[in-house]
Write an enzyme that holds these catalytic residues in place. Structure first.
Site, PDB file in Angstrom:
ATOM      1  N   THR B 197     -32.856  14.679   0.912  1.00 43.85           N
ATOM      2  CA  THR B 197     -33.144  14.586  -0.518  1.00 43.85           C
ATOM      3  C   THR B 197     -33.091  13.116  -0.920  1.00 43.85           C
ATOM      4  O   THR B 197     -32.246  12.370  -0.431  1.00 43.85           O
ATOM      5  CB  THR B 197     -32.080  15.366  -1.319  1.00 43.85           C
ATOM      6  N   GLY B 249     -27.014  17.225  -1.040  1.00 45.08           N
ATOM      7  CA  GLY B 249     -26.049  17.975  -0.237  1.00 45.08           C
ATOM      8  C   GLY B 249     -26.313  19.455  -0.282  1.00 45.08           C
ATOM      9  O   GLY B 249     -27.458  19.883  -0.478  1.00 45.08           O
TER      10      GLY B 249
END
Lengths: 331, 331
Positions: B197, B249
């Site tokens: 990400t 995460g």
């Protein structure tokens, strides 16, 4: 039980707080059926009675579970599912129409002990979006599903499916048509187009809080629009360290303000009383041009309503308190 | 400039904090390309160099805007768009595959002065999801769009469209196939399936902070799965009262933990230093079984990285600080 009522000139926040006197074995529940332009002149006596009856049915469904020692999650799901089944509120049957003339439903469920959560947006065929959010919370693997995937998941786990028309009512279709006639699109400034989001917060005898919210969103919204209701920390939050919160109001502004998070965190980190935390947060919503309300249940079962709109469909009950159903701001 | 490095035994949080010495005219920016199992043994020298070069390109794109007096929003969009265009990260080109073999992209953008926000999920054909989130933030009327509606909105406002295959790389297809071979589905416990990400946080010379995050989510995710990246207060947050945050995460756990909100609110309401607020929040993520990291930029431009994974692709620059690009936990 003492109640304090504050009505601020600027924000017209009405707050009804119960002092924190709950013991570990106390249960409590509060529900809402949306906040907005709710005034006596606009609601007939018959409608008023019907709305209160459906609020009572939802409150009693949750209460029965809590009294029997059931979980706050079960109580919240039962109360919200009852409100979804009522045509009076903007959730499930009676939800508002999108600009495409369809109905797309959002819901979220969270429990405050393990801080587990489930959320869905763009539900079109699942009878109870709150039951779907709860199943997602329990079974995962994801927390949040959008669009057709949410209904597919519901079918896979065996939740009741209905045609989208099951949720449609003439009253809501007329609201969309009125909006189209005025050629206004989904004006976020018109509170009556989004009135009626439903939610519940509860605390069970084990001391775990839970929150659930379910909504059709905004009349004339774009298909695919996600509001605050299914967002953890915006419209829905449960955390045993601060309490359970369900919100209703100007979704876009509630997202930007992170309404539920700010209330929880001001209380938890800032040691601000929940009542003041809710006030301050709704004042911030107002400052950004929004309105609406929240129901909050603290970790010890103290419940409060806070809203800066003319009225809010609401009710509450607890082991020690009275059973209340209210509609207007001055009740 | 002094740096403090803490490595906790239990959580292996690595924290690099710059003391708060910024004046009103200081600009600062930090970027990330994901946190996860990033270890020297797994990355060739050539790949390491290529990854660092693309991180540098993104950092420099944002830096150039800030140096010229541009807005933090423009800088964040430029940096994130550069990372989306790089095949090395899980956003835009090089994003991970869903279980259906498609690519669905999520992004959010927020600026901290007016707390305006835009977010999208399930984007399949818009070249730059962060540019779409930013346009939604600027033009509304909604804050958050899901699924086909997001791409339709992008087409209406004239943002570049590409076929879904534009985002696909052989490396990511192999990751999906490996997952299928092992018949594991989208196991949330496997950090390597969601690494990459991207995000950026910036402060401009006017003192406004902004945050942006863009991602393909989780390898093998269900189509329609919404992660933390597009959720205000989970993966993305900007608020001039506390700073700008972008997270990467275990999305499901980052949602439940409201990572960005807790960091912001612990600092704002609890007067906890941002560094400690980020540590504590990531320790909570770890306690719930998750891992990942955040980049945080305080209101005065002090920036920090915090992560509890083996490594995090990251970089930062500021008016007074050095320009840094780092990959491993021990750098």
């Amino acid at each position: 039980m003492a109640f304090a009522m504050h009505r601020f000139l600027a924000s017209a926040i009405v707050l009804l707080a119960t002092p924190s006197t709950a013991s570990a074995a106390d249960w409590a529940i509060a529900i809402h059926g949306g906040a907005g332009v709710i005034e006596r002149a606009d609601i007939s006596a018959a409608d008023d009675a019907a709305i209160r009856a459906d609020l009572a049915k939802a409150l009693d469904a949750g209460t029965a579970i809590l009294k029997a020692g059931g979980s706050s999650t079960d109580a919240v799901v039962a109360a919200v599912a009852a409100l979804e089944a009522s045509p009076w509120f903007n959730a499930g049957v009676g939800a508002v129409f999108t600009s495409a003339g369809t109905i797309e439903l959002d819901a979220a469920m969270m429990e405050g002990e393990g801080r587990r959560a489930g959320a869905v947006t763009g539900v079109k065929s699942t009878l109870s979006p709150i039951a779907l959010a709860r199943t997602l919370m329990d079974k995962g693997p994801h927390v949040f599903l959008a669009g057709p995937a949410a209904d597919e998941y519901a079918r896979e786990v065996g939740l009741s499916q209905v045609p989208n028309s099951h949720f449609m009512t003439e009253r809501r279709r007329k609201q969309l048509n009125d909006l189209r006639m005025r050629n206004q699109g989904a004006s976020l400034e018109r509170p009556e187009v989004r009135m009626g989001t439903v939610g519940a917060v509860a605390r069970d005898v084990k001391g775990t809080v839970a929150a659930g919210t379910s909504t059709g969103g905004l009349t004339g919204k774009s298909p695919g629009r996600v509001g605050d209701a299914p967002l953890v920390g915006a419209g829905t939050l449960a955390d045993n360290r601060c309490g359970a919160i369900s919100a209703t109001g100007s979704g876009e502004i509630f997202i930007r303000t992170r309404v539920a998070s700010q209330i929880c965190d001001a209380a938890r980190f800032g040691k601000v009383p929940l009542q003041k935390a809710a006030d301050t947060t709704l004042a911030e919503v107002l400052a950004l041009g929004g309105d609406g309300g929240v129901i909050v249940l603290g970790p010890s079962g103290d419940g409060l309503f806070s809203f800066n709109s003319a009225g809010m469909y609401r009710g509450r009950a607890s082991a020690k308190g009275p059973r209340e159903i209210k509609v207007y701001g001055d009740e």
